[in-house]
Design a protein around this motif. Structure first.
Motif, mmCIF file in Angstrom:
data_model
loop_
_atom_site.group_PDB
_atom_site.id
_atom_site.type_symbol
_atom_site.label_atom_id
_atom_site.label_comp_id
_atom_site.label_asym_id
_atom_site.label_seq_id
_atom_site.Cartn_x
_atom_site.Cartn_y
_atom_site.Cartn_z
ATOM 1 N N GLY A 292 63.933 17.888 49.240
ATOM 2 C CA GLY A 292 64.309 16.535 48.837
ATOM 3 C C GLY A 292 63.178 15.545 49.044
ATOM 4 O O GLY A 292 62.892 14.701 48.185
ATOM 5 N N TYR B 183 69.486 16.540 48.581
ATOM 6 C CA TYR B 183 69.841 15.356 47.800
ATOM 7 C C TYR B 183 69.828 14.095 48.666
ATOM 8 O O TYR B 183 69.482 13.011 48.191
ATOM 9 C CB TYR B 183 71.198 15.552 47.110
ATOM 10 C CG TYR B 183 71.067 16.409 45.872
ATOM 11 C CD1 TYR B 183 70.968 17.795 45.968
ATOM 12 C CD2 TYR B 183 70.987 15.838 44.605
ATOM 13 C CE1 TYR B 183 70.797 18.580 44.844
ATOM 14 C CE2 TYR B 183 70.820 16.615 43.469
ATOM 15 C CZ TYR B 183 70.725 17.985 43.593
ATOM 16 O OH TYR B 183 70.545 18.748 42.477
ATOM 17 N N LEU C 207 65.286 16.613 41.199
ATOM 18 C CA LEU C 207 65.980 17.658 41.953
ATOM 19 C C LEU C 207 66.942 18.475 41.098
ATOM 20 O O LEU C 207 66.874 19.712 41.097
ATOM 21 C CB LEU C 207 66.675 17.008 43.157
ATOM 22 C CG LEU C 207 66.868 17.877 44.397
ATOM 23 C CD1 LEU C 207 65.621 18.658 44.773
ATOM 24 C CD2 LEU C 207 67.324 17.015 45.567
ATOM 25 N N PRO C 208 67.853 17.837 40.328
ATOM 26 C CA PRO C 208 68.765 18.651 39.517
ATOM 27 C C PRO C 208 68.050 19.454 38.425
ATOM 28 O O PRO C 208 68.572 20.471 37.974
ATOM 29 C CB PRO C 208 69.732 17.625 38.902
ATOM 30 C CG PRO C 208 69.109 16.282 39.118
ATOM 31 C CD PRO C 208 68.221 16.408 40.304
ATOM 32 N N ASP D 60 72.583 22.138 48.112
ATOM 33 C CA ASP D 60 73.922 21.575 47.987
ATOM 34 C C ASP D 60 73.833 20.103 47.570
ATOM 35 O O ASP D 60 73.166 19.318 48.238
ATOM 36 C CB ASP D 60 74.610 21.713 49.350
ATOM 37 C CG ASP D 60 76.012 21.143 49.354
ATOM 38 O OD1 ASP D 60 76.437 20.589 48.319
ATOM 39 O OD2 ASP D 60 76.678 21.259 50.403
ATOM 40 N N PRO D 61 74.489 19.720 46.470
ATOM 41 C CA PRO D 61 74.452 18.309 46.043
ATOM 42 C C PRO D 61 74.946 17.335 47.122
ATOM 43 O O PRO D 61 74.621 16.153 47.070
ATOM 44 C CB PRO D 61 75.385 18.276 44.828
ATOM 45 C CG PRO D 61 75.339 19.667 44.300
ATOM 46 C CD PRO D 61 75.192 20.566 45.496
ATOM 47 N N ASP D 62 75.700 17.814 48.090
ATOM 48 C CA ASP D 62 76.122 16.921 49.168
ATOM 49 C C ASP D 62 75.276 17.122 50.430
ATOM 50 O O ASP D 62 75.580 16.566 51.485
ATOM 51 C CB ASP D 62 77.599 17.167 49.517
ATOM 52 C CG ASP D 62 78.492 16.826 48.342
ATOM 53 O OD1 ASP D 62 78.251 15.790 47.705
ATOM 54 O OD2 ASP D 62 79.415 17.623 48.048
ATOM 55 N N ARG E 222 67.091 12.295 43.194
ATOM 56 C CA ARG E 222 68.334 13.073 43.101
ATOM 57 C C ARG E 222 68.909 12.996 41.701
ATOM 58 O O ARG E 222 69.766 13.789 41.311
ATOM 59 C CB ARG E 222 69.355 12.584 44.120
ATOM 60 C CG ARG E 222 69.793 11.135 43.932
ATOM 61 C CD ARG E 222 70.837 10.732 44.982
ATOM 62 N NE ARG E 222 72.024 11.569 44.896
ATOM 63 C CZ ARG E 222 72.752 11.941 45.939
ATOM 64 N NH1 ARG E 222 72.400 11.574 47.155
ATOM 65 N NH2 ARG E 222 73.810 12.698 45.787
ATOM 66 N N GLU E 223 68.436 12.014 40.913
ATOM 67 C CA GLU E 223 68.969 11.836 39.557
ATOM 68 C C GLU E 223 68.289 12.739 38.527
ATOM 69 O O GLU E 223 68.857 13.019 37.484
ATOM 70 C CB GLU E 223 68.778 10.376 39.102
ATOM 71 C CG GLU E 223 69.514 9.373 39.956
ATOM 72 C CD GLU E 223 68.897 7.982 39.866
ATOM 73 O OE1 GLU E 223 68.003 7.766 39.004
ATOM 74 O OE2 GLU E 223 69.288 7.121 40.670
#
Lengths: 255, 255
Positions: free
Chosen positions: A27, A56, A67-68, A50-52, A63-64
């Protein structure tokens, strides 16, 4: 892809992280990538993101997108497609081995890329042990960040940040900073400051034989500070008002 | 303190973090400080730093000295004793206000400190909101890190790392890196490479009219790579052996 008139950028950068151990560092790197205009993140054998979780959490606005959109890859795939720069904190002490020597510093990497057109992969290793010799031997160049010899091992995310910062000339089209050059006061505006300073010296009956020297000092002091228009105007206002007070104290006292 | 012959260093740096929110960032900054030779960390209203918590976990070897020796302070105390440089991601767009403008980039900060002797405090703000205008107005200079205008806000620990990296000339006496200059092969050693390359061209009956051009290319290619002694020697060995094979293939076939 098509069309004779499409122009490719001279530089294209991806970031590759080999076996990162903690999602938080992925991250952190993603955030620094977005800070310096690099969007293509490739991961070799990464932990689950993990997105949570921390990846992230540490990525800020990356994160927008960064990362994805990160993809998994292998070092062999990267080597086949890119000019590769491996990073390591430790170089050899001499030139008798080729794996970690010669190295370039981040500034030298930037200088050397300036005159070539290339697709470049910045390759970072594990938090604990970095890139191993087998991995480094697959790569084209080695980059070391000069740090204190007593403790030269930077945290992974911080090392990545410094290298991307040094390469920003290739990746950042427009920074957040205003154009400094335009904002310096003109010489005419700065000369007004000097004129009112000299006038103030006169108004306060400053010793004649020290006047030239003091005027010169003010030139030097203000000159090397490169004042803005606003600063020059403010200073001029203060000096003018001080001279007026000195010459007509009673006028102001009457107000 | 005493003795006519004690010499003070020209530069002394401390790092000040104002109201850090998460212990992990304090640890990250402490690590970068040790990486770049700064040991004096002052904290304004910090969170508790648990020796078993994230601050120590993120500090690397700085957990041994920088972190346990960190002291609490106030911004007013720092301002009274040091030349202060505040950091912010966002400068004003124009020169009509003085709080965040003019700013210097980290490189410009380094350049401007080069010619002065001073005790300097690098002041960083909160993770979320940085230093506020009241705090910045107390400080002598403002530093902005040039980043991508679309997302210029660096993570606190990464911003601190970049500024300290740029100031390393004042704080790092000896890096971990070997002296590069000494390690380049001598011109004589590199000339041997060229001689054996030319000899190889001869041994393989390389087209006479292209020979000069190809020899020149080899000079350029090897020349700009600045080979090490070892690299020059290895290359010479390969070229010599190739020429021998070309001239006496049967001798090697018989082996």
């Amino acid at each position: 892809m098509s069309g004779a008139h499409t122009t490719e950028p001279d530089h294209e950068f991806i970031v590759v992280v080999v076996e990162p151990e903690t999602p938080g560092n992925v991250g952190t790197i993603a955030r620094a990538m977005k800070n310096f205009g690099i969007y293509d993140l490739r991961l070799v054998n990464p932990p689950p993101l993990d997105p949570d979780g921390e990846a992230y959490g540490f990525a800020g606005h990356a994160r927008e997108d960064v990362l994805p959109n990160a993809t998994e890859t292998t070092l062999a795939e990267v080597v086949a497609e890119y000019h590769t720069i491996g990073t390591t904190a430790v170089s050899h002490e001499d030139s008798t081995r080729h794996v970690r020597y010669p190295f370039k510093t981040p500034t030298e990497i930037a200088d050397s890329l300036e005159s070539v057109k290339t697709k470049t992969a910045l390759v970072f290793g594990r938090e604990g042990t970095g890139l191993d010799n087998d991995e480094l031997s697959m790569l084209d160049e080695v980059c070391c960040i000069p740090a204190d010899g007593r403790y030269p091992v930077l945290n992974l995310g911080q090392a990545a940040t410094i290298l991307m910062y040094e390469l920003r000339q290739f990746t950042v089209e427009e920074t957040q900073l205003p154009d400094v050059e335009r904002e310096r006061a003109s010489e005419a505006e700065i000369d007004v400051v000097y004129r009112f300073f000299d006038d103030l010296l006169d108004a306060i009956d400053y010793s004649e034989h020290k006047r030239d020297k003091t005027s010169q000092m003010m030139h030097r002091l203000v000159g090397r500070a490169h004042p803005t228009e606003r600063e020059a105007a403010t200073l001029t206002g203060v000096l003018r008002r001080a001279a007026e007070h000195a010459r007509n104290p009673e006028r102001f006292r009457d107000d």
